[in-house]
Design a protein around this motif. Structure first.
Motif, PDB file in Angstrom:
ATOM      1  N   PHE A  42      90.041   2.848 103.243  1.00 50.30           N
ATOM      2  CA  PHE A  42      91.036   3.872 103.579  1.00 50.30           C
ATOM      3  C   PHE A  42      90.697   4.460 104.950  1.00 50.30           C
ATOM      4  N   ARG A  54     101.070   7.104 106.245  1.00 50.65           N
ATOM      5  CA  ARG A  54     100.705   6.875 107.643  1.00 50.65           C
ATOM      6  C   ARG A  54     101.906   7.103 108.561  1.00 50.65           C
ATOM      7  N   LEU A  61      96.674  10.656 100.981  1.00 50.37           N
ATOM      8  CA  LEU A  61      97.400  10.094  99.819  1.00 50.37           C
ATOM      9  C   LEU A  61      97.313  11.052  98.627  1.00 50.37           C
ATOM     10  N   SER A  72      92.745   8.949 105.208  1.00 53.94           N
ATOM     11  CA  SER A  72      94.036   8.585 104.610  1.00 53.94           C
ATOM     12  C   SER A  72      94.007   8.690 103.084  1.00 53.94           C
ATOM     13  N   TRP A 112      98.285   8.994  95.446  1.00 50.68           N
ATOM     14  CA  TRP A 112      97.043   8.254  95.200  1.00 50.68           C
ATOM     15  C   TRP A 112      97.129   7.545  93.853  1.00 50.68           C
ATOM     16  N   TYR A 116     100.478   3.950 101.219  1.00 45.07           N
ATOM     17  CA  TYR A 116      99.647   4.125 102.423  1.00 45.07           C
ATOM     18  C   TYR A 116     100.526   4.095 103.669  1.00 45.07           C
ATOM     19  N   CYS A 162      99.884   0.718  96.308  1.00 46.27           N
ATOM     20  CA  CYS A 162      99.048   1.592  97.127  1.00 46.27           C
ATOM     21  C   CYS A 162      99.325   1.350  98.620  1.00 46.27           C
TER      22      CYS A 162
END
Ligand SMILES: C[S@@+](CC[C@H](N)C(=O)[O-])C[C@H]1O[C@@H](n2cnc3c(N)ncnc32)[C@H](O)[C@@H]1O
Length: 312
Positions: A303, A89, A284, A280, A290, A85, A81
């Motif tokens: 998040f 980002r 995702l 975020s 996700w 992430y 994850c």
């Protein structure tokens, strides 16, 4: 700026650079090596080749990741994850910068740039100047590693080697920054390591240096519930022992879970900016990345938001 984490907390003893910067670069390197990567950072792996990144090494080594997955599927899901992430980002803020220069902003400031390689890997219009602010040892390390491999910036890059607790606006001016020109600012991967008052102060200083039409992008400070922080620390400790890795520092220990922290969009909207936020976790999901986050699945504040703003 008051009460930042101490230098000893943040630095890797061998290279002197910031561990948090190395972890972000490790996740970018890992994503770059995926079959269908969301982002490509060709320099990230080079930049962390020498770093002791502990359990994060599992993101760069398939056999270690397989071991981790069989020993602790929850922690493997968490690391996966974090890789996603970081990819989401990076893509979000790449697009923000590309959009800003498309709108003719030619002055970009990356605050706490760490091992960010955007100055080397993005397409920059002629006449753009990028200022990177971070501690001298971080910027020197990055420049030295990339230069030793013949990698040169793709833009007029000015390194502003200064501790943010000191008079960084003066150092920025000294490097040629012009506050009368619109600027695109980026504050990524920093606020979570600052207490609430330092966050306000930093955003205020940025505002004072921002001409009308300037842009600002900020990753807000995620916060883990106390139970999750302790659980993650213990899991990391166990897994590091199991995989024979030295965990140099625990990210959770470096973060400020400051209950008094201002909501960045609200703060900006009352201090001369027009700001909006994208969560975020939603980003995702939108990008089909996700996986729930394993042990932090229920921790919605873990998040962060990606905030973008324009100076009025
Ligand atoms: C998590 S890293 C993020 C780096 C980069 N923005 C990225 O996303 O990859 C945090 C960065 O903040 C920098 N930093 C933290 N405290 C600082 C301070 N007091 N002065 C200057 N830089 C600081 C660290 O050196 C590190 O490079």
């Amino acid at each position: 700026m008051s009460r930042l984490r101490t230098d000893a907390d943040l630095r890797d003893g061998k290279t002197g650079f910031d561990m948090t910067a190395a972890m972000a670069a490790a996740a970018r390197a890992s994503e770059t090596g995926q079959p269908d990567p969301l982002i490509r950072d060709p320099y990230a792996r080079l930049l962390i080749a020498d770093a002791g990144i502990g359990i994060w090494k599992a993101l760069l080594d398939d056999s270690l990741f397989a071991k981790l997955k069989s020993a602790d599927p929850g922690t493997a899901a968490y690391l996966d994850c974090l890789r996603s992430y970081q990819a989401v980002r990076t893509q979000f803020f790449d697009e923000y910068i590309t959009d800003a220069v498309t709108r003719n902003i030619r002055q970009v400031v990356i605050v706490a740039s760490g091992l960010d390689s955007r100055a080397y890997r993005l397409d920059w219009p002629a006449g753009t100047t990028v200022y990177e602010i971070d501690r001298p040892e971080v910027l020197d390390y990055k420049f030295k590693i990339l230069a030793s491999q013949g990698v040169a910036p793709a833009v007029d890059l000015r390194e502003v080697s200064v501790d943010l607790r000191h008079d960084w606006p003066a150092a920025l001016w000294g490097a040629g920054f012009n506050p009368l020109l619109p600027t695109a600012w980026l504050v990524e991967g920093l606020l979570v390591f600052l207490p609430a008052d330092a966050q306000d102060r930093l955003l205020g200083q940025i505002g004072e240096l921002s001409a009308v039409g300037s842009r600002l992008a900020v990753e807000t400070a995620a916060s883990y519930a106390k139970g999750s922080r302790e659980e993650m620390r213990q899991r990391f400790r166990d897994i590091a022992a199991e995989l024979g890795l030295v965990q140099p520092t625990h990210l959770q220990d470096l973060m400020y879970n400051d209950p008094d922290r201002a909501v960045v969009t609200d703060w900006l909207n009352t201090h001369g900016w027009h700001a909006t936020a994208r969560n975020s976790g939603d980003e995702l999901r939108r990008l089909h990345r996700w996986n729930g986050g394993g042990p932090i699945a229920e921790d919605k504040d873990a998040f962060a938001d990606f905030v973008t703003a324009e100076r009025r």
